[in-house]
Enzyme design. Structure first.
Site, PDB file in Angstrom:
ATOM      1  N   ALA A   1     -34.216 -30.846  22.093  1.00  0.00           N
ATOM      2  CA  ALA A   1     -34.912 -31.004  20.824  1.00  0.00           C
ATOM      3  C   ALA A   1     -33.995 -31.301  19.641  1.00  0.00           C
ATOM      4  O   ALA A   1     -34.301 -32.134  18.798  1.00  0.00           O
ATOM      5  CB  ALA A   1     -35.732 -29.742  20.549  1.00  0.00           C
ATOM      6  N   ARG A   2     -32.862 -30.619  19.557  1.00  0.00           N
ATOM      7  CA  ARG A   2     -32.028 -30.713  18.348  1.00  0.00           C
ATOM      8  C   ARG A   2     -31.150 -31.960  18.317  1.00  0.00           C
ATOM      9  O   ARG A   2     -30.491 -32.226  17.315  1.00  0.00           O
ATOM     10  CB  ARG A   2     -31.147 -29.475  18.252  1.00  0.00           C
ATOM     11  CG  ARG A   2     -30.146 -29.316  19.399  1.00  0.00           C
ATOM     12  CD  ARG A   2     -29.480 -27.957  19.335  1.00  0.00           C
ATOM     13  NE  ARG A   2     -28.675 -27.700  20.529  1.00  0.00           N
ATOM     14  CZ  ARG A   2     -28.163 -26.491  20.807  1.00  0.00           C
ATOM     15  NH1 ARG A   2     -28.379 -25.477  20.002  1.00  0.00           N
ATOM     16  NH2 ARG A   2     -27.436 -26.320  21.883  1.00  0.00           N
ATOM     17  N   GLU A   3     -31.142 -32.734  19.394  1.00  0.00           N
ATOM     18  CA  GLU A   3     -30.233 -33.880  19.492  1.00  0.00           C
ATOM     19  C   GLU A   3     -30.910 -35.103  18.882  1.00  0.00           C
ATOM     20  O   GLU A   3     -31.238 -36.086  19.554  1.00  0.00           O
ATOM     21  CB  GLU A   3     -29.837 -34.069  20.970  1.00  0.00           C
ATOM     22  CG  GLU A   3     -29.132 -32.829  21.506  1.00  0.00           C
ATOM     23  CD  GLU A   3     -28.969 -32.762  23.026  1.00  0.00           C
ATOM     24  OE1 GLU A   3     -29.304 -33.745  23.708  1.00  0.00           O
ATOM     25  OE2 GLU A   3     -28.510 -31.716  23.523  1.00  0.00           O
TER      26      GLU A   3
ATOM     27  N   ARG B   1     -32.352 -28.537  33.023  1.00  0.00           N
ATOM     28  CA  ARG B   1     -31.980 -27.691  34.159  1.00  0.00           C
ATOM     29  C   ARG B   1     -33.153 -27.564  35.124  1.00  0.00           C
ATOM     30  O   ARG B   1     -33.105 -26.794  36.056  1.00  0.00           O
ATOM     31  CB  ARG B   1     -31.568 -26.289  33.674  1.00  0.00           C
ATOM     32  CG  ARG B   1     -30.362 -26.242  32.759  1.00  0.00           C
ATOM     33  CD  ARG B   1     -29.069 -26.661  33.458  1.00  0.00           C
ATOM     34  NE  ARG B   1     -27.920 -26.569  32.557  1.00  0.00           N
ATOM     35  CZ  ARG B   1     -27.586 -27.519  31.654  1.00  0.00           C
ATOM     36  NH1 ARG B   1     -28.291 -28.654  31.580  1.00  0.00           N
ATOM     37  NH2 ARG B   1     -26.549 -27.358  30.874  1.00  0.00           N
TER      38      ARG B   1
ATOM     39  N   GLU C   1     -23.774 -38.900  26.271  1.00  0.00           N
ATOM     40  CA  GLU C   1     -23.769 -37.954  25.141  1.00  0.00           C
ATOM     41  C   GLU C   1     -23.352 -38.780  23.934  1.00  0.00           C
ATOM     42  O   GLU C   1     -22.207 -39.228  23.848  1.00  0.00           O
ATOM     43  CB  GLU C   1     -22.744 -36.836  25.373  1.00  0.00           C
ATOM     44  CG  GLU C   1     -23.033 -35.941  26.559  1.00  0.00           C
ATOM     45  CD  GLU C   1     -23.994 -34.800  26.241  1.00  0.00           C
ATOM     46  OE1 GLU C   1     -24.344 -34.633  25.060  1.00  0.00           O
ATOM     47  OE2 GLU C   1     -24.391 -34.093  27.171  1.00  0.00           O
TER      48      GLU C   1
HETATM   49  O1  0X9 Z   1     -25.868 -29.450  29.203  1.00  0.00           O
HETATM   50  C1  0X9 Z   1     -26.537 -30.487  29.180  1.00  0.00           C
HETATM   51  O2  0X9 Z   1     -27.700 -30.553  29.542  1.00  0.00           O
HETATM   52  C2  0X9 Z   1     -25.882 -31.760  28.674  1.00  0.00           C
HETATM   53  N1  0X9 Z   1     -25.125 -31.487  27.517  1.00  0.00           N
HETATM   54  S1  0X9 Z   1     -25.913 -31.092  26.137  1.00  0.00           S
HETATM   55  O3  0X9 Z   1     -24.907 -30.648  25.192  1.00  0.00           O
HETATM   56  N2  0X9 Z   1     -26.568 -32.390  25.530  1.00  0.00           N
HETATM   57  O4  0X9 Z   1     -26.905 -30.154  26.413  1.00  0.00           O
HETATM   58  C3  0X9 Z   1     -24.993 -32.297  29.771  1.00  0.00           C
HETATM   59  C4  0X9 Z   1     -25.811 -32.791  30.900  1.00  0.00           C
HETATM   60  C5  0X9 Z   1     -24.996 -33.240  32.054  1.00  0.00           C
HETATM   61  N3  0X9 Z   1     -25.857 -33.408  33.187  1.00  0.00           N
HETATM   62  C6  0X9 Z   1     -25.824 -32.534  34.192  1.00  0.00           C
HETATM   63  N4  0X9 Z   1     -24.911 -31.618  34.215  1.00  0.00           N
HETATM   64  N5  0X9 Z   1     -26.716 -32.649  35.141  1.00  0.00           N
HETATM   65 ZN    ZN Z   2     -28.578 -32.421  25.564  1.00  0.00          ZN
END
Ligand code: 0X9
Ligand code: ZN
Length: 428
Positions: free
Chosen positions: A183-185, A256, A388
Site C-alpha cells: 500500500a505505501r509504495e 507473502r 523495486e
Molecule cells: O519484501 C518484499 O515483499 C519486497 N520488498 S518490499 O520492501 N517492497 O516489501 C521484496 C520482494 C522480493 N520477492 C520475494 N522475496 N519473493
Molecule cells: Zn513492496
C-alpha cells in the site's frame, strides 16, 4: 495493555508522525540485525520504534522510524553497542506533508492542462477513486484500450485492469505488470499509470513499437483497501485490510500469500506482523484476481511479468523463497542486466540485478516466484521479475518521495521493460 488500548481506540483517526526521526544504519552486521530487531516494535499497533524494512538481513541498510519520546533511547542504544548511524530526517510528518502539498499543486496543474486540451500522463499520486476514474476515461476515449473489473478486494473495492491492444501483428504475446501490491509504495501505481498512458497513446519510438507488438495488461493498484488506508488513516500501511479471524490485527502481506514456497522463511504466521502470510496460499481475493488473469492468458504467452514495488532500485529475479536458483536463472539474469543498462541510460540511476536472497533476504510466498513457477495453476512465465523502484535509500525519501519522480520513474522503468522484452525475444 493501557498503551495498546489507547492505540486501539485511536485507530480510526489518521496516524501522524510529528517529530518522528528517521534513523539509518548502513550495511548492518548480523549482530546489528539482532540488536535492531530487539529494539523495534514487534506489534504493528505500537508505532513507536518502527522497523521500516519489513525484514532486515546482514548487508542491508536499516531504516528505523522513531517517535520523539524514544529518540534518546535509540541513540543511547546505538552508542552503547558502537553502531554507527545517521539521522536522515527529524520530522517524518513534515516529509509527508511536503509531498502532499507538492502533490496538490501537481494535480491542479494537470487538471488545468487537461481543461485546455493537453492530454498527458498524471504526474501526481492519485487516490483509488481518481485512479478508477482515470482508467474509465482512458478506456472510454480509446478503442484499443479497455478496462476490466477483475475482482473485488476484501472490503469490496473493485480491482481494475487496463488492457491495451493496439497490436498490428498476428498472434501477439502479452505483457502483464501489476502495481500497488504494497500500500505505501505510492511510486508503483503512478509508474504503472505513466506506462499505461504512454503505451496507449504516444506516437513513435518504443511506446508505439511496444503498443503494436504486445497486448499490455496493467492493474495499477492490486491492493486497493491498503492503498485507500494509506490516504485516510496511515501513510505507512503495507498490507491489505483483511480482518484477521481471532486477532485484533488487520492485514495480510499480499507478497507473502502466493502459492510458490508458501509458508517458508521470510514470512510470518503472526497476523500482527507486517509480513503476515495469511491463513493459506492465495487466500487473498486481490491476489487470486490477478492469478486468474495470468492463468487465463497462459504463462507461455506472456513475454514479461512484473510485480512492482518500491524502494531500493533493484530488479529482482526468482527465486525469492529459496537460495537455490531456478534452471532458467542465467537467461533471467542476462535480461535483467540488460534492463539495468537501459535504466541507467534513461535517467542515470543504477539498479542492482539479482535474486532476493542474494541481495536482500529470503522471502517465501512472493508474486515473483508464483509468476515464474511452472507448478500446476501457477504463472509459468519464464521472465518474471519484482522491480523495486526509486529511490535507492531511506535518506533519499524511502516510500515518501515528491511527485516530480513519477515521470522519470516511468521513463526508466519503461526503458527497463523494453530492454527486458527485447532480450527475452532474442534468447532461445
Ligand atoms: O519484501 C518484499 O515483499 C519486497 N520488498 S518490499 O520492501 N517492497 O516489501 C521484496 C520482494 C522480493 N520477492 C520475494 N522475496 N519473493
Ligand atoms: Zn513492496
Amino acid at each position: 495493555l493501557v498503551v495498546l488500548l489507547a492505540v486501539a481506540v485511536a485507530a480510526e483517526e489518521k496516524v501522524k508522525f510529528h517529530g518522528y526521526h528517521s534513523f539509518v544504519v548502513d550495511e548492518v552486521s548480523s549482530d546489528e540485525v539482532s540488536i535492531i530487531n530487539s529494539l523495534c516494535d514487534t506489534d504493528q499497533r505500537m508505532n513507536q520504534i518502527v522497523l521500516m524494512n519489513d525484514f532486515l538481513a546482514p548487508g542491508m541498510e536499516a531504516f528505523l522510524l522513531v517517535a520523539p519520546e524514544h529518540v534518546q533511547y535509540v541513540e543511547n542504544t546505538f552508542a552503547k553497542f558502537n553502531i554507527p548511524y545517521n539521522v536522515v530526517g527529524t520530522d517524518y510528518q513534515e516529509q509527508i506533508d511536503l509531498v502532499d502539498e507538492a502533490n496538490t499543486l501537481a494535480r491542479e496543474t494537470w487538471l488545468a492542462d487537461k481543461a485546455r486540451g493537453v492530454v498527458r500522463a498524471p504526474d501526481y499520486y492519485m487516490t483509488n477513486a481518481q485512479v478508477n476514474a482515470w482508467i474509465a476515461d482512458l478506456a472510454a476515449s480509446n478503442a484499443h484500450v479497455s478496462s476490466s473489473n477483475i475482482g473485488s478486494s476484501e472490503e469490496g473495492r473493485d480491482i481494475w485492469e487496463i488492457t491495451i491492444d493496439g497490436t498490428t501483428v498476428s498472434n501477439p504475446k502479452h505483457v502483464y505488470i501489476n502495481g500497488g501490491i504494497h500500500a505505501r509504495e505510492w511510486i508503483s501505481p503512478s509508474t504503472m499509470i505513466f506506462i499505461a498512458h504512454n503505451v496507449a497513446l504516444t506516437a513513435g519510438g518504443d511506446f508505439q513499437r511496444m503498443r503494436e507488438n504486445y497486448i499490455w495488461h496493467i492493474p495499477p493498484v492490486i491492493n486497493p483497501d491498503g492503498y485507500e488506508y494509506t490516504h485516510t488513516n496511515n501513510r505507512n500501511w503495507r498490507k491489505n485490510r483483511r480482518n484477521n479471524a481471532g486477532s485484533a490485527c488487520f492485514g495480510v502481506d499480499q507478497n507473502r500469500n502466493w502459492a510458490k514456497f508458501f509458508g517458508g522463511s521470510g514470512s510470518s504466521g503472526d497476523p500482527c506482523s507486517d509480513t503476515y502470510r495469511g491463513p493459506s496460499a492465495l487466500s487473498e481475493p486481490e491476489n487470486e484476481a490477478v492469478a486468474a488473469q495470468i492463468r487465463a492468458i497462459g504463462g507461455a504467452n506472456i513475454v514479461l511479468y512484473m510485480d512492482v514495488h518500491s524502494y531500493s532500485q533493484y530488479w529482482l529475479v526468482p527465486w525469492g523463497g529459496q537460495s537455490a536458483k531456478p534452471p532458467m536463472y542465467p537467461d533471467l539474469k542476462t535480461c535483467g542486466d540488460e534492463a539495468a543498462v537501459a535504466i541507467q541510460a534513461a535517467e542515470g540511476r543504477s539498479f542492482l540485478v539479482g535474486t532476493p536472497p542474494d541481495i536482500l533476504y529470503v522471502a517465501a510466498g512472493g508474486a515473483l516466484d508464483w509468476g515464474h513457477a511452472d507448478d500446476a495453476g501457477m504463472g509459468n512465465v519464464k521472465y518474471s521479475y519484482s522491480p523495486e523502484l526509486r529511490p535507492a535509500t531511506a535518506g533519499q525519501g524511502g516510500f515518501v518521495i515528491p511527485p516530480e519522480n513519477i515521470y522519470p520513474s516511468g521513463r526508466e522503468i519503461f526503458a527497463g521493460c523494453v530492454a527486458n522484452i527485447d532480450c527475452a525475444e532474442r534468447l532461445p
